[in-house]
Design a protein around this motif. Structure first.
Motif, PDB file in Angstrom:
ATOM      1  N   TRP A  58       0.841  -1.200   0.000  1.00 45.11           N
ATOM      2  CA  TRP A  58       0.000   0.000   0.000  1.00 45.11           C
ATOM      3  C   TRP A  58       0.877   1.252   0.000  1.00 45.11           C
ATOM      4  O   TRP A  58       0.665   2.190  -0.772  1.00 45.11           O
ATOM      5  N   ALA A  59       1.870   1.273   0.892  1.00 47.79           N
ATOM      6  CA  ALA A  59       2.753   2.439   0.993  1.00 47.79           C
ATOM      7  C   ALA A  59       3.568   2.641  -0.284  1.00 47.79           C
ATOM      8  O   ALA A  59       3.712   3.772  -0.768  1.00 47.79           O
ATOM      9  N   GLY A  61       2.755   1.663  -3.281  1.00 45.45           N
ATOM     10  CA  GLY A  61       1.841   2.107  -4.329  1.00 45.45           C
ATOM     11  C   GLY A  61       1.453   3.561  -4.178  1.00 45.45           C
ATOM     12  O   GLY A  61       1.361   4.298  -5.170  1.00 45.45           O
ATOM     13  N   ALA A  62       1.245   3.987  -2.958  1.00 42.98           N
ATOM     14  CA  ALA A  62       0.862   5.384  -2.726  1.00 42.98           C
ATOM     15  C   ALA A  62       2.020   6.330  -3.022  1.00 42.98           C
ATOM     16  O   ALA A  62       1.820   7.427  -3.559  1.00 42.98           O
ATOM     17  N   ASN A  63       3.232   5.925  -2.678  1.00 43.15           N
ATOM     18  CA  ASN A  63       4.385   6.801  -2.876  1.00 43.15           C
ATOM     19  C   ASN A  63       4.936   6.768  -4.292  1.00 43.15           C
ATOM     20  O   ASN A  63       5.705   7.650  -4.675  1.00 43.15           O
ATOM     21  N   SER A  65       2.883   6.654  -6.973  1.00 47.61           N
ATOM     22  CA  SER A  65       1.752   7.072  -7.809  1.00 47.61           C
ATOM     23  C   SER A  65       1.208   5.917  -8.637  1.00 47.61           C
ATOM     24  O   SER A  65       0.917   6.070  -9.822  1.00 47.61           O
ATOM     25  N   ASN A  66       1.091   4.764  -7.985  1.00 46.21           N
ATOM     26  CA  ASN A  66       0.563   3.573  -8.641  1.00 46.21           C
ATOM     27  C   ASN A  66      -0.749   3.193  -7.938  1.00 46.21           C
ATOM     28  O   ASN A  66      -0.737   2.487  -6.927  1.00 46.21           O
ATOM     29  N   PRO A  67      -1.885   3.680  -8.447  1.00 43.93           N
ATOM     30  CA  PRO A  67      -3.145   3.443  -7.740  1.00 43.93           C
ATOM     31  C   PRO A  67      -3.562   1.968  -7.693  1.00 43.93           C
ATOM     32  O   PRO A  67      -4.212   1.535  -6.746  1.00 43.93           O
ATOM     33  N   SER A  70      -1.572   0.441  -4.859  1.00 40.64           N
ATOM     34  CA  SER A  70      -2.103   0.973  -3.613  1.00 40.64           C
ATOM     35  C   SER A  70      -3.432   0.313  -3.260  1.00 40.64           C
ATOM     36  O   SER A  70      -3.670  -0.058  -2.101  1.00 40.64           O
ATOM     37  N   GLY A  73      -2.879  -3.187  -2.027  1.00 35.75           N
ATOM     38  CA  GLY A  73      -2.387  -3.177  -0.648  1.00 35.75           C
ATOM     39  C   GLY A  73      -3.510  -2.954   0.347  1.00 35.75           C
ATOM     40  O   GLY A  73      -3.572  -3.615   1.384  1.00 35.75           O
ATOM     41  N   LYS A  74      -4.405  -2.017   0.034  1.00 38.85           N
ATOM     42  CA  LYS A  74      -5.556  -1.764   0.910  1.00 38.85           C
ATOM     43  C   LYS A  74      -6.420  -3.015   1.043  1.00 38.85           C
ATOM     44  O   LYS A  74      -6.839  -3.388   2.142  1.00 38.85           O
TER      45      LYS A  74
END
Length: 107
Positions: A58-59, A61-63, A65-67, A70, A73-74
């Motif tokens: 998740w982290a 993906g968020a950092n 810019s890969n939605p 992310s 991961g969620k």
């Protein structure tokens, strides 16, 4: 006449049956309880590992810019937490439904 007699005997037998869990009816019950407890422990450890790995995905993906990463991961965090809830609550849930079944059977 014979039909009524057979029905009466069958009703008497069915109405008089009482079966309860027996912890000493078969050999190995204590070992089986230990195995189930160990499997619950393994399940909970795997759930913790799943939360950690999914949080890292998740982290990342968020950092980066890969939605899609992310979102995966969620989803992984939620699935791992759900697995932990199921592992932790399984004994309580089975006991609850056993009690409900006994209340229904008891009248």
């Amino acid at each position: 006449m014979l039909h009524r007699a057979i029905t009466g005997v069958a009703t008497g037998l069915v109405g008089g049956i009482s079966i309860d869990p027996n912890t000493n009816g078969l050999p190995g019950i204590d070992q089986l309880k230990n195995i189930v407890g160990a499997l619950m422990t393994v399940g909970l450890i795997c759930a913790v590992l799943g939360v950690i790995i999914s949080a890292i995905v998740w982290a990342l993906g968020a950092n980066s810019s890969n939605p899609q990463m992310s979102g995966r991961g969620k989803t992984g965090v939620l699935v791992a937490l759900g697995a932990a809830i199921i592992c932790g609550a399984s004994v309580t849930a089975v006991n609850f439904f056993w009690d409900v079944g006994q209340a229904v059977a008891g009248g």
